[in-house]
Design a protein around this motif. Structure first.
Motif, PDB file in Angstrom:
ATOM      1  N   UNK B 214       0.844  -1.202   0.000  1.00  0.00           N
ATOM      2  CA  UNK B 214       0.000   0.000   0.000  1.00  0.00           C
ATOM      3  C   UNK B 214       0.878   1.249   0.000  1.00  0.00           C
ATOM      4  N   UNK B 215       0.270   2.286  -0.473  1.00  0.00           N
ATOM      5  CA  UNK B 215       0.997   3.553  -0.578  1.00  0.00           C
ATOM      6  C   UNK B 215       1.540   3.992   0.781  1.00  0.00           C
ATOM      7  N   UNK B 216       0.630   3.875   1.761  1.00  0.00           N
ATOM      8  CA  UNK B 216       1.012   4.306   3.108  1.00  0.00           C
ATOM      9  C   UNK B 216       2.175   3.481   3.621  1.00  0.00           C
ATOM     10  N   UNK B 217       2.117   2.200   3.406  1.00  0.00           N
ATOM     11  CA  UNK B 217       3.159   1.322   3.897  1.00  0.00           C
ATOM     12  C   UNK B 217       4.497   1.674   3.274  1.00  0.00           C
ATOM     13  N   UNK B 218       4.460   1.887   1.978  1.00  0.00           N
ATOM     14  CA  UNK B 218       5.705   2.238   1.278  1.00  0.00           C
ATOM     15  C   UNK B 218       6.238   3.553   1.820  1.00  0.00           C
ATOM     16  N   UNK B 219       5.292   4.484   1.955  1.00  0.00           N
ATOM     17  CA  UNK B 219       5.684   5.812   2.391  1.00  0.00           C
ATOM     18  C   UNK B 219       6.327   5.776   3.772  1.00  0.00           C
ATOM     19  N   UNK B 220       5.540   5.300   4.714  1.00  0.00           N
ATOM     20  CA  UNK B 220       6.029   5.401   6.089  1.00  0.00           C
ATOM     21  C   UNK B 220       6.955   4.277   6.489  1.00  0.00           C
ATOM     22  N   UNK B 221       6.870   3.202   5.752  1.00  0.00           N
ATOM     23  CA  UNK B 221       7.757   2.099   6.109  1.00  0.00           C
ATOM     24  C   UNK B 221       9.122   2.235   5.480  1.00  0.00           C
ATOM     25  N   UNK B 222       9.180   2.773   4.284  1.00  0.00           N
ATOM     26  CA  UNK B 222      10.464   2.828   3.586  1.00  0.00           C
ATOM     27  C   UNK B 222      10.951   4.231   3.269  1.00  0.00           C
ATOM     28  N   UNK B 223      10.049   4.968   2.593  1.00  0.00           N
ATOM     29  CA  UNK B 223      10.509   6.257   2.068  1.00  0.00           C
ATOM     30  C   UNK B 223      10.896   7.229   3.172  1.00  0.00           C
ATOM     31  N   UNK B 224       9.950   7.476   4.068  1.00  0.00           N
ATOM     32  CA  UNK B 224      10.210   8.492   5.096  1.00  0.00           C
ATOM     33  C   UNK B 224      11.440   8.171   5.947  1.00  0.00           C
ATOM     34  N   UNK B 225      11.546   6.930   6.476  1.00  0.00           N
ATOM     35  CA  UNK B 225      12.746   6.658   7.275  1.00  0.00           C
ATOM     36  C   UNK B 225      14.018   6.926   6.505  1.00  0.00           C
ATOM     37  N   UNK B 226      14.048   6.515   5.238  1.00  0.00           N
ATOM     38  CA  UNK B 226      15.257   6.747   4.461  1.00  0.00           C
ATOM     39  C   UNK B 226      15.510   8.213   4.211  1.00  0.00           C
TER      40      UNK B 226
END
Lengths: 541, 306, 293
Positions: B214-226
């Protein structure tokens, strides 16, 4: 001290609102909260010399003589009685019996001698050392050649005799100064350099605890030798309070006294509100704010130029700029000081006459000079107002706005600081006597490098007159003495015009209705902001 | 890596030493004579000289410096001329307030900055993006004393939501922390925006999406931390900016920290305190930079150690 | 920051590209207006900035809010705020530009010398730069200003002294990477003098960076001057500067807020303008840049 210390005679307390205190009997008990922005520096009486700790020290310690609350009348305090020898040189004090230090020990004449010697000892670095110079043996001790004052003798545990090197009419005032407070030598020995944070005296209050930067708490001394006082059980000093915040808290009744006074921005608002105006007590201070002109430097080496400056200043406009919190000054001495001449007109505001005088003096209008001023508000503004007044008569002043240390340094140099506005460092008497307004700031002995006579004014005739006045020790000579000082200041000094006196600051103390006492206690000449020993809480149980 | 650490530590030590020398010389040049102030207005010339001698101020410059350095090594920062207290005691008693303020400021700037940057990146090119970036610019362009007085006036004086300056409660912390952090928020929001844009362009993000996350998962799980990591690594640098800011912010709000102490000391030319605060600030800056330098390569292996 | 090949940023297209960005245009407009106001100050202000009007204060001595006679109100001495503001633009711009100019000069010189000559000189210069970076800038500025008794030029000098470090570092890094380029190494081995290499090959490539930092730097110096004046150690009254107008009148901010917020807004707008233009310049001159510190 440089700010609102008031040590005056016959305080002109203009009642701007009764606190309804006269009908009540003072009750014992209760507490009071006083706010301050800055932390208290030291409570060591030999060292403390600023307007904040001055009256705190007065309440923690006692001296041989003191002032009746609300007045400048001297009265024996630690001393039960005293006598002066017929040659005017030896003062013998009989001490009260059974006075206890806060640590429990009984005070004796030895402690008094110790305290005086400590104040004069160069190792103490006391700023008040010079006040004791009338005592015999001072020179030797100050130079390090002796370890005690030869003029201070302990006769017995309850009697002490102090001999002067020459008669001095101001000596009893010196005895009432904080620097002459009695300290316990064992505490000084225990705390050493940190004694200032662990004060121990014989005063009405003692320090219960002190959290640096936050709070200082006084508690009533149950063994205080003046029975019935102090009325309050506790005084809480809250440190770190911004004046604006403190005012809001006072309006809500959360604090009782504004240690730093009413913030200037709110002053008009408070005074225009009848409810709040009732809580304000207005009184005069023994203070003068003035312009000094260096008599050894061009262009002020010409008396006509100095007189012209006196005539060029529009004092009313300047007082308006500070919201009317002062009265115009015509002479160096403030109203209420013995020797003040209320009929003396001084130099009236007359720019035309000023220009005439400048022409007579061949004043070169193309030259400019520096006007030094202390850089805290409102002094730079006042300096700018003065600058404009001077420009109107053709005198160009450049303003140099600096910190106090720099001004003090420049003021004492013979070739710097031709003109200084004393605001923020205005002379406030250390004790209510005209000689204090002469010696340190207009006398020949202080017209030296590093001295406070920033005008470097030295008139030998005047100096002789001053010495004559100070030798008049006998009680029946006091009126003649005051008259002589009056002449010295209004006739002699004003003619020479080393200064241009501008105004005398008024003092405004705001307090909650809960704290009561006679009005003169709230503008006590000696205690600032209020006389801690004599005010009381109306809600005490 | 350990060699790098050792080298940086030695460098830092050298810098600190250099700072003591420079500060000492600067303060020696100050024209005002502290002895006159201490001695008071009634002192004779003899008393003044005696005090000067006792304070060791009549010794040659290098000797005075030597004494100072020796004291430093024993944790003695000297004694204030005017407050008659040990400088170390004064600083120590006020340090917690400043540290609290800094923590609050870091929290504000991260919360504001990262959020603004995130949304700006997600809505790239839109009016929201432009608006948020403008706010960031304002943050960087506004003098802290103006921001402070503005916040004080609106939220404390007029609305009464917060106390007017002071110290002791959480409510006292909000406005000063916001003021101190607003500047950093401006920086962080722009950095976050570009960092997010970078990350969102990366292959692994597209891969994750195509895998059906899901978009949210990608966003907060991967993108934002990086995206956040390289930014957070730089927090150490903030300390340097803060050390300047606290002088102003603590003055405006009456916050009893070392910034206020420094300002009062400068006004009264209380040299020992000025030296002490400058030293502590420089120490903090050096440590902060060291931290940032050491953490950054750990987080981002692409950045080579110099 | 990577240096750009000299050829790809022809002056005309830079300008054109800049003008296509609305924020940059807004910034430029603000700058131009401020400069004009500063230059034309004596002619466009309604009153002299130093004149204290007796009727500029209420009977009790309070300043006047904005009204018909004094458009922005008066300050605590009864002087017209609008006039002081316009003249203050002179001071702020003058100091901002001069201070930044000196800072760029010093920083670039040190950076170039360290980056090109390397070795011992380079190391010393860079360590010195590190040392100065560790000083809290404002504290240092305050101490310097207190030491040297502020006048306009001293203030500018002091600000320059605490601001050259960043430029030095950036120029150092760029010069170093430029100096390692093949053609530079080649020229050196052919015996070309340092002076020639510096002026013909290194300096031109540094121009974009210098331009960007010159613009961005003015924002920093304007802010620093305002802060120093606000603390009382910058420009001294009666000479008006936006910072010292706030300094003189701050005790009244609760009852006369216009005295703080109008000059405050002016400072923000001017600093913002320089930031926007500088940032846009950076984008335009090097589109690969990510827009960091």
């Amino acid at each position: 001290m440089y700010r609102h210390l008031m040590t005056g005679v016959a305080v002109a307390a203009l009642l701007l609102g009764a606190t309804g205190a006269f009908a009540d009997q003072p009750k014992q008990g209760g507490s009071m909260i006083v706010t301050y922005k800055d932390d208290v520096s030291t409570l060591d009486p030999a060292i403390g010399y600023d307007w904040q700790n001055w009256s705190m020290i007065k309440s923690l310690y006692s001296r041989l003589m003191d002032y009746k609350p609300g007045t400048t009348e001297l009265t024996p305090d630690l001393a039960e009685s005293y006598s002066i020898s017929s040659d005017g040189l030896t003062y013998t004090f009989k001490l009260r019996q059974g006075v206890k230090f806060h640590n429990g020990r009984v005070m004796t004449a030895d402690d008094v001698a110790y305290s005086y010697n400590r104040a004069v000892d160069p190792k103490t670095q006391s700023p008040g050392q010079g006040f004791f110079k009338a005592i015999a043996g001072y020179d030797d001790m100050a130079a390090g050649k002796a370890t005690s004052l030869s003029g201070v003798k302990v006769i017995d545990p309850n009697t002490i005799a102090i001999t002067l090197s020459k008669p001095d009419a101001t000596f009893l005032q010196v005895v009432a100064l904080n620097f002459a407070s009695v300290v316990a030598k064992e505490d000084v020995a225990q705390y050493g350099a940190d004694y200032g944070h662990h004060p121990d005296g014989t005063g009405a209050f003692y320090v219960d605890h002190w959290t640096l930067g936050q709070e200082l708490e006084f508690k009533r001394n149950p063994d205080y030798y003046v029975k019935g006082t102090p009325y309050l059980d506790e005084i809480d000093f809250k440190i770190g309070a911004e004046p604006l915040t403190a005012l809001l808290q006072l309006q809500k009744g959360q604090v009782d006294i504004l240690g730093d006074g009413i913030p200037p921005a709110k002053f008009l608002e408070v005074m225009n509100d009848p409810e709040q105006k009732k809580l304000v007590v207005q009184g005069a201070q023994l203070e003068t704010s003035y312009l000094t002109m260096k008599t050894t430097m061009k262009p002020f080496d010409n008396v006509k130029v100095r007189q012209a400056v006196n005539m060029a200043i529009n004092k009313d406009r300047i007082i308006k700029i500070i919201n009317g919190r002062a009265v115009p000054a015509t002479q160096p001495l403030p109203p209420g000081m013995p020797g003040y001449d209320k009929d003396f007109k001084g130099y009236a505001y007359d720019p035309a006459k000023a220009q005439e005088l400048l022409k007579e003096a061949n004043y070169d209008t193309s030259q400019s000079f520096d006007l030094y001023v202390y850089n805290t508000d409102p002094n730079p503004r006042i300096a700018q107002a003065i600058q404009q007044d001077l420009a109107a008569v053709g005198m160009k002043a450049n303003i140099k706005s600096l910190d106090q240390a720099n001004i003090i340094a420049a003021g004492g140099e013979p070739d710097q600081a031709p003109m200084i506005w004393s605001g923020g460092m205005g002379w406030i008497a250390d004790f209510p006597d005209p000689s204090d307004f002469y010696g340190p700031i207009l006398g020949c002995s202080s017209a030296v490098k590093g001295g406070w006579n920033w005008a470097l004014y030295c008139n030998k005739t005047v100096e002789a007159e001053a010495a004559k006045a100070d030798a008049m020790v006998a009680p029946d000579q006091q009126q003649a003495r005051a008259d002589l000082w009056k002449k010295i200041f209004t006739v002699d000094i004003m003619a020479d015009a080393p200064w241009a006196p501008v105004f005398h600051e008024e003092r405004y103390t705001m307090h909650t209705a809960r704290i009561a006492g006679a009005d003169n206690l709230f503008v006590d000449p000696v205690h600032i902001p209020v006389n801690y020993n004599a005010v009381y809480a109306t809600d005490a149980q | 890596m350990p060699l790098y650490i050792v080298r940086r530590l030695l460098q830092s030590l050298l810098i600190l030493f250099g700072i003591t020398v420079v500060t000492f010389i600067l303060l020696y040049l100050l024209p005002a004579d502290p002895v006159r102030q201490i001695a008071g207005r009634s002192a004779t010339a003899a008393t003044v000289e005696s005090i000067r001698h006792q304070l060791g101020l009549d010794l040659p410059l290098y000797q005075q410096y030597g004494r100072y350095l020796w004291g430093l090594l024993h944790g003695d920062l000297g004694r204030s001329y005017l407050q008659k207290t040990d400088v170390a005691t004064l600083i120590w008693s006020r340090l917690p307030a400043t540290l609290l303020l800094m923590v609050g400021a870091i929290a504000c700037e991260l919360a504001l900055g990262l959020t603004m940057g995130l949304f700006a990146a997600l809505k790239r090119g839109s009016a929201l993006d432009q608006g948020l970036m403008l706010i960031s610019f304002v943050g960087v362009s506004a003098p802290q004393f103006v921001v402070g007085i503005l916040l004080l006036y609106v939220f404390a004086v007029q609305l009464g939501w917060f106390p007017i300056g002071g110290y002791g409660h959480f409510s006292n912390l909000v406005l000063p922390a916001l003021t101190l952090g607003f500047l950093g928020a401006g920086w962080y929001s722009r950095m976050m925006r570009s960092s997010m844009i970078d990350v969102l362009r990366q292959d692994y993000v597209r891969t994750a999406r195509s895998k059906g996350l899901s978009r949210a998962r990608v966003l907060f799980g991967h993108a934002v931390p990086n995206a956040i990591l390289p930014i957070v690594a730089m927090i150490g640098i903030d300390i340097g900016v803060f050390m300047s800011g606290i002088v102003v912010v603590e003055s405006v709000f009456g916050w009893p920290g070392i910034g206020q102490l420094a300002w009062q000391a400068i006004q009264r030319v209380d040299i020992p305190i000025i030296m002490g605060v400058t030293l502590i600030s420089a120490l903090a800056i050096v440590l902060g930079n060291l931290l940032a330098d050491l953490v950054t390569p750990l987080i981002d292996p692409r950045i080579k150690l110099q | 920051m990577t240096a750009l090949e000299a050829g790809s940023a022809a002056p005309l297209s830079v300008w054109a590209r800049l003008l296509r960005r609305p924020l940059a245009v807004a910034g430029l407009v603000v700058i131009v207006v401020t400069v004009l106001a500063a230059v034309l100050a004596p002619w466009i202000t309604p009153y002299p900035p130093d004149q204290q009007f007796f009727d500029g204060l209420t009977i009790e001595g309070a300043p006047l809010p904005p009204n018909g006679q004094y458009l922005f109100g008066t300050d605590l001495l009864g002087r017209d705020l609008l006039s002081r503001l316009v003249f203050g633009a002179q001071t702020s711009l003058l100091i901002g530009v001069v201070a930044n100019g000196i800072a760029v000069l010093i920083g670039a010189t040190i950076g170039i010398l360290a980056g090109y000559f390397r070795g011992f000189i380079g190391a010393v210069l860079m360590r010195f730069t590190d040392l100065m970076m560790a000083f809290p800038a404002l504290l240092l500025a305050i101490v310097l200003a207190a030491t040297f008794k502020p006048s306009l030029w001293i203030v500018a000098l002091v600000i320059a002294m605490v601001n050259w470090v960043q430029i030095a570092r950036v120029i150092f890094t760029e010069t170093r990477s430029l100096a390692e380029r093949d053609f530079v190494v080649a020229e050196r081995s052919l015996g070309a003098g340092s002076g020639r290499i510096l002026t013909r090959h290194i300096l031109p490539h540094l121009v974009p960076t210098l331009l960007v930092y010159s613009t961005l730097g003015i924002s920093t110096t304007v802010l620093l001057e305002a802060t120093l004046s606000y603390l009382g150690v910058g420009v001294q009254p009666p000479t008006p500067s936006w910072g010292n107008i706030i300094f003189e009148n701050q005790t009244y901010f609760s009852s006369a807020p216009w005295l703080v917020f109008i000059p405050g807004a002016a400072i923000i707008v001017l600093a913002l303008a320089f930031n926007l233009v500088g940032d846009a310049l950076r984008d335009v001159l090097d589109p690969t840049q990510q827009g960091h510190h």
